[in-house]
Design a protein around this motif. Structure first.
Motif, PDB file in Angstrom:
ATOM      1  N   LEU A   1      -1.617  -5.156 -10.240  1.00  0.00           N
ATOM      2  CA  LEU A   1      -1.516  -3.729  -9.940  1.00  0.00           C
ATOM      3  C   LEU A   1      -0.064  -3.262  -9.881  1.00  0.00           C
ATOM      4  O   LEU A   1       0.215  -2.082 -10.129  1.00  0.00           O
ATOM      5  N   SER A   2       0.846  -4.180  -9.581  1.00  0.00           N
ATOM      6  CA  SER A   2       2.267  -3.824  -9.646  1.00  0.00           C
ATOM      7  C   SER A   2       2.676  -3.509 -11.072  1.00  0.00           C
ATOM      8  O   SER A   2       3.451  -2.579 -11.319  1.00  0.00           O
TER       9      SER A   2
ATOM     10  N   GLU B   1      -9.040   1.257  -3.853  1.00  0.00           N
ATOM     11  CA  GLU B   1      -8.367   1.816  -2.681  1.00  0.00           C
ATOM     12  C   GLU B   1      -7.067   2.516  -3.052  1.00  0.00           C
ATOM     13  O   GLU B   1      -6.751   3.595  -2.523  1.00  0.00           O
ATOM     14  N   LEU B   2      -6.307   1.911  -3.954  1.00  0.00           N
ATOM     15  CA  LEU B   2      -5.007   2.464  -4.330  1.00  0.00           C
ATOM     16  C   LEU B   2      -5.115   3.547  -5.400  1.00  0.00           C
ATOM     17  O   LEU B   2      -4.115   4.180  -5.741  1.00  0.00           O
TER      18      LEU B   2
ATOM     19  N   ARG C   1       1.450  -0.101 -11.921  1.00  0.00           N
ATOM     20  CA  ARG C   1       2.325   0.942 -11.376  1.00  0.00           C
ATOM     21  C   ARG C   1       3.533   1.186 -12.270  1.00  0.00           C
ATOM     22  O   ARG C   1       4.150   2.259 -12.218  1.00  0.00           O
TER      23      ARG C   1
ATOM     24  N   GLN D   1      -2.548  -8.322  -6.696  1.00  0.00           N
ATOM     25  CA  GLN D   1      -1.365  -7.604  -6.249  1.00  0.00           C
ATOM     26  C   GLN D   1      -0.330  -7.462  -7.359  1.00  0.00           C
ATOM     27  O   GLN D   1       0.171  -6.362  -7.620  1.00  0.00           O
TER      28      GLN D   1
ATOM     29  N   VAL E   1      -5.798   3.097  -8.606  1.00  0.00           N
ATOM     30  CA  VAL E   1      -5.225   2.663  -9.884  1.00  0.00           C
ATOM     31  C   VAL E   1      -6.340   2.691 -10.927  1.00  0.00           C
ATOM     32  O   VAL E   1      -7.128   1.753 -11.039  1.00  0.00           O
TER      33      VAL E   1
ATOM     34  N   ARG F   1       0.824  -1.212   0.000  1.00  0.00           N
ATOM     35  CA  ARG F   1       0.000   0.000   0.000  1.00  0.00           C
ATOM     36  C   ARG F   1       0.857   1.260   0.000  1.00  0.00           C
ATOM     37  O   ARG F   1       0.432   2.312  -0.469  1.00  0.00           O
ATOM     38  N   GLU F   2       2.068   1.156   0.535  1.00  0.00           N
ATOM     39  CA  GLU F   2       2.979   2.297   0.555  1.00  0.00           C
ATOM     40  C   GLU F   2       3.723   2.477  -0.768  1.00  0.00           C
ATOM     41  O   GLU F   2       4.495   3.421  -0.921  1.00  0.00           O
ATOM     42  N   GLY F   3       3.509   1.547  -1.705  1.00  0.00           N
ATOM     43  CA  GLY F   3       4.109   1.702  -3.026  1.00  0.00           C
ATOM     44  C   GLY F   3       5.082   0.627  -3.436  1.00  0.00           C
ATOM     45  O   GLY F   3       5.592   0.640  -4.572  1.00  0.00           O
TER      46      GLY F   3
ATOM     47  N   LEU G   1      -9.114  -3.441  -4.094  1.00  0.00           N
ATOM     48  CA  LEU G   1      -7.747  -2.985  -3.897  1.00  0.00           C
ATOM     49  C   LEU G   1      -7.374  -1.921  -4.927  1.00  0.00           C
ATOM     50  O   LEU G   1      -6.732  -0.911  -4.586  1.00  0.00           O
TER      51      LEU G   1
ATOM     52  N   THR H   1       6.530  -2.885  -4.816  1.00  0.00           N
ATOM     53  CA  THR H   1       6.057  -3.829  -5.822  1.00  0.00           C
ATOM     54  C   THR H   1       6.004  -5.236  -5.243  1.00  0.00           C
ATOM     55  O   THR H   1       6.770  -5.573  -4.340  1.00  0.00           O
TER      56      THR H   1
END
Length: 267
Positions: free
Chosen positions: A66-67, A94-95, A70, A63, A97, A32-34, A91, A36
């Motif tokens: 979404l990585s 929330e993030l 990013r 997960q 994306v 959640r803090e960024g 998720l 990967t």
């Protein structure tokens, strides 16, 4: 074989997906803090994905999907467990994306469920054992790729499945299996103490030769097959954990491949 395995496996993952989103195994606070969730060699081997349409097959709760987002990819994740897809969508929201899409579908039905092709098809760790027909899987991968598109997989090496769980030094299981394995065990790899009810599931072992041959037969051109002597899962009780979070066999034991990765293209 009837489709009972599919019902069992879907219930198995439907129960575990929400539990995994709060498991320490997935280091969600860091994510959640960024941070990967992708392994460094995956990013290096697949290369730049910015602006590319990337499909993640068997994406679990998203997960890794979404990585990739990013890193600039336009991502679609696909999974057969409704709870996993729901968790992935939550998720992504929330993030923040934007543009990430998650679709509920069996892998074998993916072309019909998605109705489009992609620049990249990716699949990550621990997925092939849940598929009964590796030839049909490879054809799906090829069907989902645009001409010139790239397929990339990083997976646990199938040879590891034949060794004893204690030390990984003794062959105790067939490498050339003739039938699937059905187990009935609570918990999961993320936490063996998780309180679970749907514990019956069926898995298949596919040899490295079968995987490569299936991809070739589907019309993909293998660019490389890499075998790695490190892993990201403590499959054997005597594996040594390194500072980067990887595991390797203890010094003095023969070096064996613990993971493999394949990059292939569709002509």
């Amino acid at each position: 074989m009837s489709d009972d395995w599919l019902i069992d496996n879907q219930a198995y993952w439907d129960e575990r997906a929400p539990l995994h989103t709060t498991s320490d195994f997935y280091a969600m606070a860091r994510f959640r803090e960024g941070a990967t969730s992708l392994r460094p060699f995956e990013i290096a081997e697949l290369g730049d994905v910015a602006g590319r349409r990337l499909l993640h097959l068997q994406c679990h709760f998203g997960q890794d999907t979404l990585s990739w987002a990013r890193l600039g990819a336009q991502v679609t994740g696909l999974d057969f467990a409704p709870a996993a897809v729901e968790a992935a969508r939550a998720l992504a929201t929330e993030l923040g994306v934007s543009g990430a899409r998650f679709v509920e579908s069996n892998v074998y039905d993916a072309p019909a469920a998605l109705g489009e092709r992609f620049d990249v098809v990716y699949t990550g760790l621990g997925v092939l054992g849940w598929l009964p027909d590796i030839d049909a899987w490879a054809r799906v991968v090829a069907d989902l790729l645009e001409p010139g598109g790239v397929f990339y997989i990083a997976e646990f090496h199938p040879f590891m499945g034949v060794l004893d769980d204690e030390t990984g030094t003794t062959v105790t299981r067939d490498y050339l299996p003739d039938k699937p394995t059905t187990f009935d065990e609570p918990g999961s790899y993320a936490d063996w103490h998780l309180p679970t009810v749907h514990n019956r599931a069926t898995v298949w072992r596919h040899t490295l030769g079968e995987i490569v041959s299936a991809l070739c037969a589907a019309g993909l051109r293998i660019e490389f097959l890499h075998e790695h002597q490190v892993t990201y899962f403590d499959q054997f009780y005597n594996l040594v954990r390194d500072e980067d979070g990887t595991f390797h066999r203890p010094d003095g034991l023969p070096r064996l491949p613990l993971m493999f990765s394949i990059r292939a293209t569709r002509s």
